[in-house]
Design an enzyme around this catalytic site. Structure first.
Site, mmCIF file in Angstrom:
data_model
loop_
_atom_site.group_PDB
_atom_site.id
_atom_site.type_symbol
_atom_site.label_atom_id
_atom_site.label_comp_id
_atom_site.label_asym_id
_atom_site.label_seq_id
_atom_site.Cartn_x
_atom_site.Cartn_y
_atom_site.Cartn_z
ATOM 1 N N GLY A 191 -1.394 -4.329 20.713
ATOM 2 C CA GLY A 191 -0.216 -4.015 21.634
ATOM 3 C C GLY A 191 -1.104 -3.571 22.784
ATOM 4 O O GLY A 191 -1.804 -3.960 23.154
ATOM 5 N N ASP A 192 -0.159 -2.488 23.465
ATOM 6 C CA ASP A 192 -0.659 -2.047 24.871
ATOM 7 C C ASP A 192 -1.628 -0.748 24.646
ATOM 8 O O ASP A 192 -2.165 -0.203 25.668
ATOM 9 C CB ASP A 192 0.358 -1.809 25.567
ATOM 10 C CG ASP A 192 1.361 -0.820 25.403
ATOM 11 O OD1 ASP A 192 1.020 -0.006 23.864
ATOM 12 O OD2 ASP A 192 2.354 -0.228 25.979
ATOM 13 N N THR A 205 -0.519 5.865 18.882
ATOM 14 C CA THR A 205 -1.421 7.239 18.568
ATOM 15 C C THR A 205 -1.988 7.115 17.217
ATOM 16 O O THR A 205 -1.340 6.672 16.158
ATOM 17 C CB THR A 205 -0.860 8.374 18.862
ATOM 18 O OG1 THR A 205 0.049 8.676 17.738
ATOM 19 C CG2 THR A 205 -0.153 8.797 20.209
ATOM 20 N N LYS A 264 1.101 4.082 -3.158
ATOM 21 C CA LYS A 264 0.891 5.254 -3.149
ATOM 22 C C LYS A 264 2.006 6.185 -3.362
ATOM 23 O O LYS A 264 1.987 7.349 -3.861
ATOM 24 C CB LYS A 264 0.298 5.647 -1.590
ATOM 25 C CG LYS A 264 -1.037 4.891 -1.443
ATOM 26 C CD LYS A 264 -2.135 5.528 -2.371
ATOM 27 C CE LYS A 264 -3.558 5.064 -2.015
ATOM 28 N NZ LYS A 264 -4.751 5.755 -2.875
ATOM 29 N N TYR A 268 0.923 -1.318 0.102
ATOM 30 C CA TYR A 268 -0.185 0.253 -0.027
ATOM 31 C C TYR A 268 0.926 1.214 -0.071
ATOM 32 O O TYR A 268 0.620 2.104 -0.905
ATOM 33 C CB TYR A 268 -0.842 -0.026 1.181
ATOM 34 C CG TYR A 268 -1.870 0.958 1.437
ATOM 35 C CD1 TYR A 268 -2.826 1.282 0.526
ATOM 36 C CD2 TYR A 268 -1.883 2.126 2.377
ATOM 37 C CE1 TYR A 268 -3.626 2.295 0.624
ATOM 38 C CE2 TYR A 268 -2.650 3.154 2.541
ATOM 39 C CZ TYR A 268 -3.786 3.213 1.722
ATOM 40 O OH TYR A 268 -4.794 4.162 1.641
HETATM 41 P P1 NAD Z 1 -12.751 1.869 0.243
HETATM 42 O O1 NAD Z 1 -12.110 0.717 0.272
HETATM 43 O O2 NAD Z 1 -13.963 2.136 0.828
HETATM 44 O O3 NAD Z 1 -13.014 2.695 -1.301
HETATM 45 C C1 NAD Z 1 -12.237 2.249 -2.455
HETATM 46 C C2 NAD Z 1 -12.875 2.092 -3.358
HETATM 47 O O4 NAD Z 1 -11.841 1.698 -4.789
HETATM 48 C C3 NAD Z 1 -13.839 0.939 -3.373
HETATM 49 O O5 NAD Z 1 -15.049 1.408 -3.823
HETATM 50 C C4 NAD Z 1 -13.286 -0.047 -4.319
HETATM 51 O O6 NAD Z 1 -14.076 -1.212 -4.935
HETATM 52 C C5 NAD Z 1 -12.518 0.722 -5.427
HETATM 53 N N1 NAD Z 1 -11.506 0.046 -5.919
HETATM 54 C C6 NAD Z 1 -10.462 -0.774 -5.755
HETATM 55 N N2 NAD Z 1 -9.726 -1.115 -6.625
HETATM 56 C C7 NAD Z 1 -10.337 -0.680 -7.846
HETATM 57 C C8 NAD Z 1 -9.744 -1.066 -9.091
HETATM 58 N N3 NAD Z 1 -8.692 -1.537 -9.744
HETATM 59 N N4 NAD Z 1 -10.913 -0.355 -10.248
HETATM 60 C C9 NAD Z 1 -12.060 0.355 -9.830
HETATM 61 N N5 NAD Z 1 -12.165 0.567 -8.197
HETATM 62 C C10 NAD Z 1 -11.413 -0.086 -7.699
HETATM 63 O O7 NAD Z 1 -11.561 3.247 0.734
HETATM 64 P P2 NAD Z 1 -11.713 4.545 1.267
HETATM 65 O O8 NAD Z 1 -11.580 4.488 2.904
HETATM 66 O O9 NAD Z 1 -13.112 5.068 0.744
HETATM 67 O O10 NAD Z 1 -10.459 4.994 0.664
HETATM 68 C C11 NAD Z 1 -10.564 5.902 -0.539
HETATM 69 C C12 NAD Z 1 -9.422 6.236 -1.008
HETATM 70 O O11 NAD Z 1 -8.635 7.279 0.092
HETATM 71 C C13 NAD Z 1 -8.205 5.178 -1.554
HETATM 72 O O12 NAD Z 1 -7.595 5.658 -2.296
HETATM 73 C C14 NAD Z 1 -7.332 5.309 0.030
HETATM 74 O O13 NAD Z 1 -6.126 5.114 -0.208
HETATM 75 C C15 NAD Z 1 -7.261 6.855 0.475
HETATM 76 N N6 NAD Z 1 -7.199 7.008 1.922
HETATM 77 C C16 NAD Z 1 -8.358 6.786 2.690
HETATM 78 C C17 NAD Z 1 -8.148 6.921 4.186
HETATM 79 C C18 NAD Z 1 -9.330 6.520 5.093
HETATM 80 O O14 NAD Z 1 -8.956 6.730 6.171
HETATM 81 N N7 NAD Z 1 -10.412 6.237 4.525
HETATM 82 C C19 NAD Z 1 -6.827 7.394 4.508
HETATM 83 C C20 NAD Z 1 -5.866 7.570 3.735
HETATM 84 C C21 NAD Z 1 -5.839 7.389 2.181
#
Ligand code: NAD
Length: 317
Positions: free
Chosen positions: A211-212, A216, A155, A151
Site C-alpha cells: 500500500g502507501d 501502522t 487463536k 490464523y
Molecule cells: P515461529 O513460526 O518461528 O514458531 C512457531 C513454532 O511452532 C515453529 O518452531 C513451528 O515449527 C512450530 N509448530 C507449528 N506447528 C506445529 C505443530 N503442529 N506441532 C508442533 N510444532 C509446531 O513463530 P513465532 O514468531 O516464534 O511465534 C510463536 C508463537 O507466538 C505463535 O503461536 C504465534 O502465533 C505467537 N505470536 C507471535 C508473534 C510474533 O510477532 N512473532 C505475534 C503474535 C503471536
C-alpha cells in the site's frame, strides 16, 4: 526469577523464533526444558546451542496428533503455530489444526500433569480494529472467511478453549495476546515487515512496502517480549493480557528506521496491500503495566541494530 529453578517446562513450538528465546531464558533461570516441535516453520538450529545443557531436550512432535511427555511437568507453554502471514497462508489447514486440535491436546497435557498452561495468542484476534489502541476488552473485528481468518479464528478458538478448561476443570491458565515481535532468529523470508525490510536493505534493494505505507505497526524487541511472557507466567493473571510495544509507527517510518540501522538507503518499492491487512495495530498495555509491572524498554533503533548484527553474523543468503 529463581522460583523457576528446578521446574520442568514443556515448550510447544520451542524451535521457533519466540519459543527458542523463551527456552534460552528458562534454561538460564535453571528450569528443565523439553521442546516439542514438528519444525514446520521452526528449525532445530534455533536451539542447537542448548543441546548439551543438562535437562534440555527436543522431541519431534506434531502437537495436533498426540502429546506424551514423561514425568512431572510444571508448565506447558503453547507457542506452536505458523505465525507470519506468509506461513499461515501457505499452511492454512495446519494453522487451524494447531490452534484447535493442538491447543486441545496441550490443555489435556497440562490437565493430566496439573501444570500451569500458557497460550501464545495474538493481536490478530482484534482483526482489523475499529478501536486504537486495542485494550483486552475490545472484542475485535475479524473476517472469519478471509484468507487471514485461518490464523485469527484459530487463536480465538484457542483462547475460548483455554478459558473453558479454566472454568470447567479449574486449570491454571495464562493467555498472552502477543503483538508484533522482532529480533534475532526471525526468518528473513517469513514475509513480515521487519525481516522483509531488513533482508532488502542488507542486499541494498528497495524495501517492499504494501500500500502507501501509512498503515501502522507496533514492534516489540524479543527480549522485552520474553520478559513479559515470563512475568505473566509467574503472575496470578489468567488474562488475556496484551504484550507489545505501544510505540506505534507507520510502515514508512519503520522502513526509514530499518535503512538507518543497516546504514544504507536503497528507497522503497510499493506493492498492493494484502487482503484484510489491518490499517492500525497498537496495544493498550495498561493491564500488563499495572498487573505485571511490565513495559518494553528496548527502543526500535537499538532492537533493529541488534537484529542487523545477528543477521550479518548468521545470514546465509
Ligand atoms: P515461529 O513460526 O518461528 O514458531 C512457531 C513454532 O511452532 C515453529 O518452531 C513451528 O515449527 C512450530 N509448530 C507449528 N506447528 C506445529 C505443530 N503442529 N506441532 C508442533 N510444532 C509446531 O513463530 P513465532 O514468531 O516464534 O511465534 C510463536 C508463537 O507466538 C505463535 O503461536 C504465534 O502465533 C505467537 N505470536 C507471535 C508473534 C510474533 O510477532 N512473532 C505475534 C503474535 C503471536
Amino acid at each position: 526469577m529463581s522460583e523457576l529453578a528446578d521446574t520442568h517446562a514443556v515448550v510447544l513450538g520451542g524451535a521457533g523464533f519466540l519459543g527458542s528465546h523463551l527456552c534460552d531464558r528458562l534454561v538460564a533461570m535453571g528450569a528443565r526444558v523439553t521442546v516439542l516441535d514438528n519444525f514446520l516453520t521452526g528449525t532445530p538450529n534455533n536451539v542447537a546451542h542448548l543441546r548439551e545443557t543438562p535437562g534440555f531436550g527436543v522431541q519431534t512432535c506434531d502437537v495436533t496428533d498426540f502429546i506424551a511427555v514423561e514425568g512431572r511437568v510444571d508448565f506447558v507453554l503453547h507457542l506452536a503455530s505458523p505465525a507470519s502471514p506468509a506461513d499461515y497462508l501457505r499452511w492454512p489447514i495446519q494453522t487451524l489444526k494447531v490452534g484447535s486440535l493442538g491447543t486441545h491436546n496441550a490443555l489435556g497435557l497440562a490437565r493430566a500433569k496439573e501444570a500451569r498452561f500458557l497460550l501464545a495468542s495474538t493481536s490478530e484476534v482484534y482483526g482489523s480494529p475499529t478501536v486504537n489502541p486495542q485494550p483486552e476488552t475490545y472484542w475485535g473485528n475479524v473476517n472469519p472467511t478471509g484468507p487471514r481468518g485461518v490464523y485469527d479464528e484459530a487463536k480465538r478458538f484457542a483462547e475460548a478453549m483455554t478459558l473453558a478448561y479454566h472454568r470447567q476443570h479449574d486449570l491454571d491458565v495464562r493467555i498472552a495476546r502477543i503483538f508484533n515481535t522482532y529480533g534475532p532468529r526471525l526468518r528473513t523470508d517469513d514475509g513480515r515487515a521487519v525481516p522483509a525490510f531488513l533482508n532488502a536493505a542488507l542486499h541494498d534493494q528497495p524495501l517492499p512496502v504494501h500500500g502507501d505505507g501509512s498503515q501502522t505497526r507496533s514492534l516489540c524487541y524479543v527480549d522485552d517480549m520474553v520478559d513479559g511472557l515470563l512475568r505473566l507466567l509467574r503472575s496470578d493473571q489468567p488474562g488475556p493480557v496484551n504484550l507489545g510495544n505501544p510505540h506505534e509507527v507507520t510502515i514508512r517510518e519503520l522502513a526509514e528506521a530499518v535503512q538507518d540501522a543497516v546504514g544504507t538507503h536503497p528507497g522503497l518499492r510499493y506493492l498492493p496491500r494484502p487482503t484484510d491487512d489491518p490499517p492500525v495495530r497498537c496495544p493498550d498495555i495498561t493491564l500488563a503495566t499495572t498487573e505485571l509491572g511490565w513495559k518494553p524498554s528496548t527502543p526500535l533503533g537499538e532492537g533493529l541494530s541488534r537484529t542487523v548484527s545477528w543477521l550479518r553474523a548468521n545470514a546465509t543468503g
